[in-house]
Design an enzyme around this catalytic site. Structure first.
Site, PDB file in Angstrom:
ATOM      1  N   LYS A  30      31.290   4.771 -50.240  1.00 49.02           N
ATOM      2  CA  LYS A  30      29.859   4.457 -50.226  1.00 49.02           C
ATOM      3  C   LYS A  30      29.683   3.050 -49.686  1.00 49.02           C
ATOM      4  O   LYS A  30      30.487   2.161 -49.998  1.00 49.02           O
ATOM      5  CB  LYS A  30      29.316   4.560 -51.655  1.00 49.02           C
ATOM      6  CG  LYS A  30      27.817   4.333 -51.790  1.00 49.02           C
ATOM      7  CD  LYS A  30      27.385   4.491 -53.238  1.00 49.02           C
ATOM      8  CE  LYS A  30      25.879   4.365 -53.411  1.00 49.02           C
ATOM      9  NZ  LYS A  30      25.476   4.568 -54.821  1.00 49.02           N
ATOM     10  N   SER A  44      21.823   8.017 -55.510  1.00 48.49           N
ATOM     11  CA  SER A  44      21.861   7.266 -54.273  1.00 48.49           C
ATOM     12  C   SER A  44      23.124   7.510 -53.431  1.00 48.49           C
ATOM     13  O   SER A  44      23.117   7.258 -52.239  1.00 48.49           O
ATOM     14  CB  SER A  44      21.766   5.771 -54.586  1.00 48.49           C
ATOM     15  OG  SER A  44      22.893   5.350 -55.330  1.00 48.49           O
ATOM     16  N   SER A  88      23.602   8.397 -59.880  1.00 47.40           N
ATOM     17  CA  SER A  88      23.782   8.318 -58.428  1.00 47.40           C
ATOM     18  C   SER A  88      25.049   8.965 -57.876  1.00 47.40           C
ATOM     19  O   SER A  88      25.176   9.101 -56.659  1.00 47.40           O
ATOM     20  CB  SER A  88      23.729   6.862 -57.976  1.00 47.40           C
ATOM     21  OG  SER A  88      22.401   6.432 -57.875  1.00 47.40           O
TER      22      SER A  88
END
Lengths: 486, 98
Positions: free
Chosen positions: A79, A154, A178
């Site tokens: 990420k 996210s 997330s």
């Protein structure tokens, strides 16, 4: 099977047997990214050259004959809030668009030491603030099962990349759901470890008392393998806990016999998508069939979790994001007269609207006159939420719930009203407030062919038992053989 | 409305943010929706409840006060390379003293 579709443990076997080389595997994944990412936008940066060099090094290690490190030659995506030295790290924000990480995050360093190939940096909501990935300052990532729908957020890029075979596995971060929400929306496995289990050093901070790094993988065995590599104490993160890790992959097959699974009535609410409830209840029945005992429990403060979370997360965000001032790194507004204007204009231009909303609200709940009413109040309710769980764990060994009340929603559907978007996290958020581990495992599909996720929640540092249950469940189903139509 | 646009502007300034009038109107609306929602915490009696800052008990671990990372020239360069404006080995900022 094409090389790009391999799980970590399948690739491990083939690499060690020299059936495929690490370069072939990395090349297959790079080709897959090239062929599919125009539609998905999972990646913000693809590390083609570095990845191939790391794969060549892995091939040399594999040729040595000695036992290779656990992830030798395995392509893993990060990420874009996780730093990898020499690689751009944007956190999904314009303010960090040109930022080149000067060092590795501890998790990145551990992956590299384990022989992994860092294949690239994946998309996310700006500073990990969002439930849909639509807050990415670059372009929203799409759900591989239906590109008109969101992958969840996210860590949407992490889940989408793994679901679409654009990486063998990925790391995400989870502050209020997330990792688990995108894992559920994209039909992959996601784990939020116990707070303190995994180092946050070198990870762009959002809400420091809630943030945790975790794996996003194609199956539960891979999740355990990846957790084995990243978990453990790190002196560079003062909240990292110095307790031994049990060896997660080694204990997967111990079964469920005698395990008590709690079902909280507050997590099966009116208005949830009926197919989600059906799939989750069937999964629970399956676990019962495998020897688990099902007990009814109550988490009475559940309805206060979202409000508590947003006050605390926004307060911490407003403090954490004060560092983006246009002085030492990141974007700086041009043509400003004085230092005050430099700060304000840089931040006004550099941050997106959701990030600014959270910083402003965070500053508000921390300001004189409102601190007690909002921030202190939320910290007290956080205590009540945590006590709910600790009490529940006297009667059960883990808790099973849905990950989200619905399957993946359409892009744009919840953008106009921030509160509606925040409520997507209704079933995941309390876990972060209480600092507990939570696992998301695919448990079926709805009538549109969209994945549903089962959430297993454990007491602090009991990831092992969650993985064991997830593994036992997964072995009895073939959801994983279904692939997104790309 | 729970807050006025002026109050939002003030708190934004504290957070070193600025907004256009149009953004401010929308943000004030969002403040109102969110603050009204989080008011539900007021339903709970919490006078005798201790606040939680961290879910896992954390202490502040101490280490010996010694230099553990003397940066190499290359590391210093890598850090400075991210500066939006620099001169030699310094960050440049607008003049702050008249």
């Amino acid at each position: 099977m094409s090389h790009h579709a391999l799980t970590i443990h399948q690739a491990q076997q083939k690499l060690r047997a020299r059936e495929i080389s690490a370069v072939e595997l990395t090349q297959a994944v790079l080709t897959r990214i090239q062929e599919t990412d125009e539609r998905l936008h999972s990646y913000l940066t693809v590390c083609t050259e570095e990845a191939l060099a790391q794969a060549e090094a892995a091939d040399r290690t594999l040729a040595n004959g000695a036992t290779p490190p656990p992830l030798c030659g395995i392509p893993v995506a990060l990420k874009d809030v996780i730093l990898a030295q020499g690689v751009r790290a944007t956190a999904g924000s314009k303010i960090l668009e040109q930022f080149i990480a000067p060092y590795d995050a501890t998790v990145t360093q551990r992956l590299k030491e384990a022989g992994a190939v860092i294949i690239g940096k994946v998309n996310c909501d700006e500073f990990a603030m969002g439930s849909s990935n639509e807050n990415s300052a670059f372009t929203p990532c799409r759900n591989p099962w239906d590109t008109d729908r969101v992958p969840g957020g996210s860590s949407g890029g992490s889940a989408a990349a793994v679901a679409a075979d654009q990486a063998c596995a990925a790391l995400g971060t989870d502050t209020g759901g997330s990792i688990r929400l995108p894992a559920a929306f994209c039909g992959v496995v996601g784990l939020k470890p116990t707070y303190g289990r995994v180092s946050r050093f070198g990870v762009v901070a959002y809400a420091s008392s809630l943030d945790q790094v975790g794996p996003c993988t194609k199956d539960v065995r891979d999740c355990a393998l990846l957790l084995d590599v990243i978990a453990g104490h790190d002196p560079r993160d003062s909240t990292s806990v110095n307790t031994p890790t049990p060896g997660y992959a080694a204990h997967l097959e111990q079964g469920l016999s005698g395990l008590r699974i709690g079902i909280p009535q507050e997590y099966f609410i009116e208005g949830m998508q009926p197919e989600v409830e059906t799939a989750v209840r069937e999964a629970i029945a399956h676990l019962q069939g495998l020897g688990a005992e099902i007990v009814s429990i109550s988490l009475p403060h559940t309805e206060y979790a979202v409000a508590t979370y947003y006050i605390i997360a926004m307060a911490e965000a407003s403090s954490n994001l004060a560092r983006y001032d246009g002085v030492r790194y990141g974007y700086r507004a041009s043509e400003v007269e004085d230092l005050g204007a430099l700060y304000q204009t840089t931040r006004a231009q550099g941050f997106g609207s959701e990030v600014k909303r959270r910083i402003a609200l965070g500053a508000y709940v921390l300001s004189a006159g409102y601190y007690d009413a909002y921030y202190l109040k939320a910290q007290k309710v956080r205590t009540l939420i945590r006590q709910d769980f600790l009490r529940a764990f006297e009667a059960c060994d883990m808790i099973a719930t849905p990950v989200a009340p619905t399957t993946a929603f359409r892009l744009g559907e919840k953008l106009a009203d921030p509160l509606t978007m925040y409520l997507s996290d209704i079933f995941t958020i309390a876990v972060n407030l209480a600092g507990l581990p939570g696992l998301s495992v695919p448990c079926g599909f709805d009538q549109h062919g969209l994945p549903v996720g089962l959430q297993l929640i454990g007491p602090p540092f009991e990831e092992e038992v969650l993985l064991r249950a997830g593994y036992a469940y997964e072995r009895g189903h073939d959801w994983r053989t279904r692939k997104p139509p790309l | 409305m729970r807050v006025t646009p002026d109050e939002v502007r003030q708190v934004a300034a504290l957070a070193r943010l600025s907004f256009t009038e149009e953004e401010l109107a929308e943000l004030t609306q969002h403040f109102d929706t969110i603050l009204t929602y989080v008011d539900k915490l007021g339903e709970l009696q919490t006078d005798s409840v201790e606040p939680t800052a961290h879910a896992v008990a954390v202490s502040a671990p101490l280490r010996d006060d010694v230099v553990t990372n003397t940066p190499s020239a290359a590391q210093t360069d890598a850090l400075l390379a991210n500066a939006p404006s620099r001169k030699a080995r310094f960050f440049r900022v607008p003049k702050i003293i008249e």
